[in-house]
Design a protein around this motif. Structure first.
Motif, PDB file in Angstrom:
ATOM      1  N   UNK A  41     -23.985  33.546  13.739  1.00 62.83           N
ATOM      2  CA  UNK A  41     -24.401  34.935  13.988  1.00 62.83           C
ATOM      3  C   UNK A  41     -23.558  35.553  15.102  1.00 62.83           C
ATOM      4  N   UNK A  42     -23.223  34.768  16.120  1.00 66.67           N
ATOM      5  CA  UNK A  42     -22.431  35.295  17.236  1.00 66.67           C
ATOM      6  C   UNK A  42     -20.958  35.505  16.867  1.00 66.67           C
ATOM      7  N   UNK A  43     -20.384  34.563  16.118  1.00 63.89           N
ATOM      8  CA  UNK A  43     -18.957  34.665  15.789  1.00 63.89           C
ATOM      9  C   UNK A  43     -18.669  35.677  14.682  1.00 63.89           C
ATOM     10  N   UNK A  44     -19.554  35.773  13.715  1.00 65.39           N
ATOM     11  CA  UNK A  44     -19.381  36.694  12.592  1.00 65.39           C
ATOM     12  C   UNK A  44     -20.626  37.572  12.510  1.00 65.39           C
ATOM     13  N   UNK A  45     -20.695  38.599  13.347  1.00 63.44           N
ATOM     14  CA  UNK A  45     -21.947  39.353  13.487  1.00 63.44           C
ATOM     15  C   UNK A  45     -22.527  39.905  12.192  1.00 63.44           C
ATOM     16  N   UNK A  46     -21.740  40.539  11.384  1.00 65.58           N
ATOM     17  CA  UNK A  46     -22.292  41.158  10.183  1.00 65.58           C
ATOM     18  C   UNK A  46     -22.612  40.116   9.107  1.00 65.58           C
ATOM     19  N   UNK A  47     -21.642  39.284   8.782  1.00 69.90           N
ATOM     20  CA  UNK A  47     -21.838  38.268   7.744  1.00 69.90           C
ATOM     21  C   UNK A  47     -22.860  37.230   8.191  1.00 69.90           C
ATOM     22  N   UNK A  48     -22.764  36.790   9.449  1.00 66.72           N
ATOM     23  CA  UNK A  48     -23.690  35.785   9.958  1.00 66.72           C
ATOM     24  C   UNK A  48     -25.117  36.292  10.000  1.00 66.72           C
ATOM     25  N   UNK A  49     -25.290  37.544  10.402  1.00 66.77           N
ATOM     26  CA  UNK A  49     -26.634  38.117  10.480  1.00 66.77           C
ATOM     27  C   UNK A  49     -27.265  38.253   9.101  1.00 66.77           C
ATOM     28  N   UNK A  50     -26.500  38.753   8.170  1.00 71.10           N
ATOM     29  CA  UNK A  50     -27.016  38.908   6.810  1.00 71.10           C
ATOM     30  C   UNK A  50     -27.313  37.536   6.197  1.00 71.10           C
ATOM     31  N   UNK A  51     -26.433  36.562   6.446  1.00 71.36           N
ATOM     32  CA  UNK A  51     -26.665  35.208   5.937  1.00 71.36           C
ATOM     33  C   UNK A  51     -27.940  34.619   6.520  1.00 71.36           C
ATOM     34  N   UNK A  52     -28.138  34.811   7.829  1.00 66.63           N
ATOM     35  CA  UNK A  52     -29.350  34.289   8.469  1.00 66.63           C
ATOM     36  C   UNK A  52     -30.601  34.921   7.856  1.00 66.63           C
ATOM     37  N   UNK A  53     -30.570  36.228   7.671  1.00 68.09           N
ATOM     38  CA  UNK A  53     -31.750  36.905   7.148  1.00 68.09           C
ATOM     39  C   UNK A  53     -32.050  36.525   5.699  1.00 68.09           C
ATOM     40  N   UNK A  54     -31.012  36.231   4.934  1.00 66.25           N
ATOM     41  CA  UNK A  54     -31.219  35.897   3.524  1.00 66.25           C
ATOM     42  C   UNK A  54     -31.498  34.413   3.320  1.00 66.25           C
ATOM     43  N   UNK A  55     -30.712  33.537   3.959  1.00 63.49           N
ATOM     44  CA  UNK A  55     -30.775  32.119   3.617  1.00 63.49           C
ATOM     45  C   UNK A  55     -31.187  31.201   4.751  1.00 63.49           C
ATOM     46  N   UNK A  56     -31.253  31.694   5.964  1.00 68.40           N
ATOM     47  CA  UNK A  56     -31.442  30.787   7.080  1.00 68.40           C
ATOM     48  C   UNK A  56     -32.861  30.410   7.400  1.00 68.40           C
ATOM     49  N   UNK A  57     -33.810  31.253   7.046  1.00 62.96           N
ATOM     50  CA  UNK A  57     -35.184  31.043   7.472  1.00 62.96           C
ATOM     51  C   UNK A  57     -36.089  30.889   6.269  1.00 62.96           C
ATOM     52  N   UNK A  58     -36.999  29.905   6.340  1.00 65.44           N
ATOM     53  CA  UNK A  58     -37.984  29.751   5.271  1.00 65.44           C
ATOM     54  C   UNK A  58     -38.915  30.941   5.279  1.00 65.44           C
ATOM     55  N   UNK A  59     -39.218  31.437   4.120  1.00 63.64           N
ATOM     56  CA  UNK A  59     -40.142  32.560   3.978  1.00 63.64           C
ATOM     57  C   UNK A  59     -41.422  32.061   3.337  1.00 63.64           C
ATOM     58  N   UNK A  60     -42.502  32.786   3.537  1.00 63.04           N
ATOM     59  CA  UNK A  60     -43.766  32.405   2.911  1.00 63.04           C
ATOM     60  C   UNK A  60     -43.701  32.726   1.417  1.00 63.04           C
ATOM     61  N   UNK A  61     -44.647  32.221   0.678  1.00 66.00           N
ATOM     62  CA  UNK A  61     -44.662  32.435  -0.769  1.00 66.00           C
ATOM     63  C   UNK A  61     -44.831  33.913  -1.116  1.00 66.00           C
ATOM     64  N   UNK A  62     -45.456  34.673  -0.226  1.00 60.76           N
ATOM     65  CA  UNK A  62     -45.681  36.096  -0.494  1.00 60.76           C
ATOM     66  C   UNK A  62     -44.414  36.914  -0.286  1.00 60.76           C
ATOM     67  N   UNK A  63     -43.380  36.320   0.310  1.00 61.07           N
ATOM     68  CA  UNK A  63     -42.125  37.023   0.484  1.00 61.07           C
ATOM     69  C   UNK A  63     -41.928  37.613   1.863  1.00 61.07           C
ATOM     70  N   UNK A  64     -42.941  37.647   2.664  1.00 66.24           N
ATOM     71  CA  UNK A  64     -42.821  38.197   4.015  1.00 66.24           C
ATOM     72  C   UNK A  64     -42.956  37.105   5.053  1.00 66.24           C
ATOM     73  N   UNK A  65     -43.212  37.516   6.266  1.00 66.63           N
ATOM     74  CA  UNK A  65     -43.442  36.531   7.322  1.00 66.63           C
ATOM     75  C   UNK A  65     -44.813  35.897   7.109  1.00 66.63           C
ATOM     76  N   UNK A  66     -44.958  34.640   7.510  1.00 68.17           N
ATOM     77  CA  UNK A  66     -46.276  34.022   7.392  1.00 68.17           C
ATOM     78  C   UNK A  66     -47.281  34.742   8.292  1.00 68.17           C
ATOM     79  N   UNK A  67     -48.496  34.867   7.818  1.00 70.56           N
ATOM     80  CA  UNK A  67     -49.511  35.558   8.603  1.00 70.56           C
ATOM     81  C   UNK A  67     -49.920  34.703   9.791  1.00 70.56           C
ATOM     82  N   UNK A  68     -50.035  35.305  10.955  1.00 73.01           N
ATOM     83  CA  UNK A  68     -50.495  34.530  12.111  1.00 73.01           C
ATOM     84  C   UNK A  68     -51.975  34.192  11.968  1.00 73.01           C
ATOM     85  N   UNK A  69     -52.400  33.162  12.695  1.00 69.91           N
ATOM     86  CA  UNK A  69     -53.813  32.811  12.663  1.00 69.91           C
ATOM     87  C   UNK A  69     -54.622  33.983  13.171  1.00 69.91           C
ATOM     88  N   UNK A  70     -55.694  34.237  12.501  1.00 69.88           N
ATOM     89  CA  UNK A  70     -56.515  35.377  12.879  1.00 69.88           C
ATOM     90  C   UNK A  70     -57.392  34.993  14.065  1.00 69.88           C
TER      91      UNK A  70
END
Length: 94
Positions: A41-70
């Motif tokens: 992300x630091x060396x390639x700001x645009x490509x690295x950032x987009x890659x991180x957002x698309x492939x770097x982080x596990x997403x919940x089954x609903x497609x968004x961020x996991x819901x925090x504990x209520x």
């Protein structure tokens, strides 16, 4: 104005992706270790950032961020009420 936006949008995206990367738990990161993602992300700001957002982080089954504990108020929390009962029993014992 367009020149400023062409500079600020990628900068904001890379700052967001970098902070998101370093604050994500190691268990939720996919494909590469966290330090490698941060460097990408630091060396390639645009490509690295987009890659991180698309492939770097596990997403919940609903497609968004996991819901925090209520949050549950103490008077509605059965565990808290049970701990109060336990304390009262200990106080009653000689």
């Amino acid at each position: 104005m367009l020149r400023v936006l062409m500079f600020l949008v990628p900068l904001a995206l890379s700052v967001y992706a970098f902070i998101d990367c370093i604050s994500t738990k190691d268990d939720d990161i996919r494909h590469m270790p966290k330090p490698l993602w941060a460097i990408l992300v630091l060396l390639f700001p645009l490509v690295g950032s987009i890659s991180w957002l698309i492939a770097g982080k596990k997403r919940s089954a609903a497609g968004g961020r996991p819901r925090p504990r209520q949050w549950v108020a103490p008077d509605d929390n059965p565990e808290f009420l049970k701990s109060l009962d336990d304390e009262e029993k200990r106080d009653d014992e000689p």
